[in-house]
Design a protein around this motif. Structure first.
Motif, mmCIF file in Angstrom:
data_model
loop_
_atom_site.group_PDB
_atom_site.id
_atom_site.type_symbol
_atom_site.label_atom_id
_atom_site.label_comp_id
_atom_site.label_asym_id
_atom_site.label_seq_id
_atom_site.Cartn_x
_atom_site.Cartn_y
_atom_site.Cartn_z
ATOM 1 N N LYS A 1 0.823 -1.207 0.000
ATOM 2 C CA LYS A 1 0.000 0.000 0.000
ATOM 3 C C LYS A 1 0.857 1.257 0.000
ATOM 4 O O LYS A 1 0.373 2.345 -0.276
ATOM 5 C CB LYS A 1 -0.927 0.002 1.212
ATOM 6 C CG LYS A 1 -1.963 -1.108 1.137
ATOM 7 C CD LYS A 1 -2.899 -1.051 2.314
ATOM 8 C CE LYS A 1 -3.937 -2.155 2.204
ATOM 9 N NZ LYS A 1 -4.912 -2.119 3.282
ATOM 10 N N ALA A 2 2.156 1.097 0.355
ATOM 11 C CA ALA A 2 3.077 2.232 0.374
ATOM 12 C C ALA A 2 4.500 1.729 0.204
ATOM 13 O O ALA A 2 4.798 0.564 0.450
ATOM 14 C CB ALA A 2 2.943 3.005 1.686
ATOM 15 N N HIS B 1 5.609 6.865 0.678
ATOM 16 C CA HIS B 1 4.568 7.390 -0.214
ATOM 17 C C HIS B 1 3.911 6.218 -0.933
ATOM 18 O O HIS B 1 4.525 5.172 -1.123
ATOM 19 C CB HIS B 1 5.187 8.361 -1.233
ATOM 20 C CG HIS B 1 4.185 9.233 -1.904
ATOM 21 N ND1 HIS B 1 3.502 8.833 -3.035
ATOM 22 C CD2 HIS B 1 3.751 10.477 -1.620
ATOM 23 C CE1 HIS B 1 2.694 9.806 -3.411
ATOM 24 N NE2 HIS B 1 2.820 10.827 -2.561
ATOM 25 N N SER B 2 2.692 6.403 -1.369
ATOM 26 C CA SER B 2 1.999 5.346 -2.104
ATOM 27 C C SER B 2 2.581 5.135 -3.500
ATOM 28 O O SER B 2 2.414 4.082 -4.093
ATOM 29 C CB SER B 2 0.504 5.665 -2.210
ATOM 30 O OG SER B 2 0.318 6.900 -2.886
ATOM 31 N N ASP B 3 3.295 6.135 -4.013
ATOM 32 C CA ASP B 3 3.909 6.058 -5.341
ATOM 33 C C ASP B 3 5.417 5.845 -5.182
ATOM 34 O O ASP B 3 6.128 6.711 -4.667
ATOM 35 C CB ASP B 3 3.624 7.347 -6.104
ATOM 36 C CG ASP B 3 4.135 7.341 -7.536
ATOM 37 O OD1 ASP B 3 4.930 6.449 -7.903
ATOM 38 O OD2 ASP B 3 3.737 8.255 -8.285
#
Length: 127
Positions: free
Chosen positions: A17-18, A78-80
């Protein structure tokens, strides 16, 4: 609680998720610290979570040669994944360009050896 522990998954959920990383900060310079603009810039990064450091204005930094001489630690997440990688690259660029700190000038740069005057230097005669 044995029952609660038993319902935990055997492996973490996928996909993640991150994305995150701890970045150990290094200093390529040494001197007395009169400013920490790099720390302020790090805190503005999109993936910034936490900064831990013992370096402050009025302190001194030495060249980082091992974990004990590091100048701090940053947690980024971060998720990205691309955002995390970009921010880590920015931190490493600041380190390499000596932009983490403003250091008090404590010495002068040595002139190139080729510009020194060796004519007055006496090495003695060989017997």
């Amino acid at each position: 609680d044995k029952k609660s522990f038993g319902i935990l998954p055997a492996i973490p959920p996928s996909p993640s998720k991150a994305f995150g990383q701890e970045v150990i900060l290094v200093s390529y310079a040494e001197g007395d610290v009169i400013g920490t603009p790099g720390y302020d810039e790090i805190k503005e990064l999109e993936s910034f979570v936490y900064l831990e450091t013992g370096v402050a204005v009025g302190g001194r930094v030495e060249h980082t040669v091992d974990l004990l001489t590091s100048v701090g630690s940053v947690i980024v997440m971060h998720s990205d994944e691309a955002v995390v990688k970009r921010d880590i690259a920015k931190i490493r660029q600041m380190e390499q360009n000596n932009k983490l700190f403003i250091l008090k000038q404590t010495s002068t740069m040595m002139r190139a050896v080729s510009t020194l005057n060796f004519k007055s230097l006496s090495l003695g005669e060989a017997n």
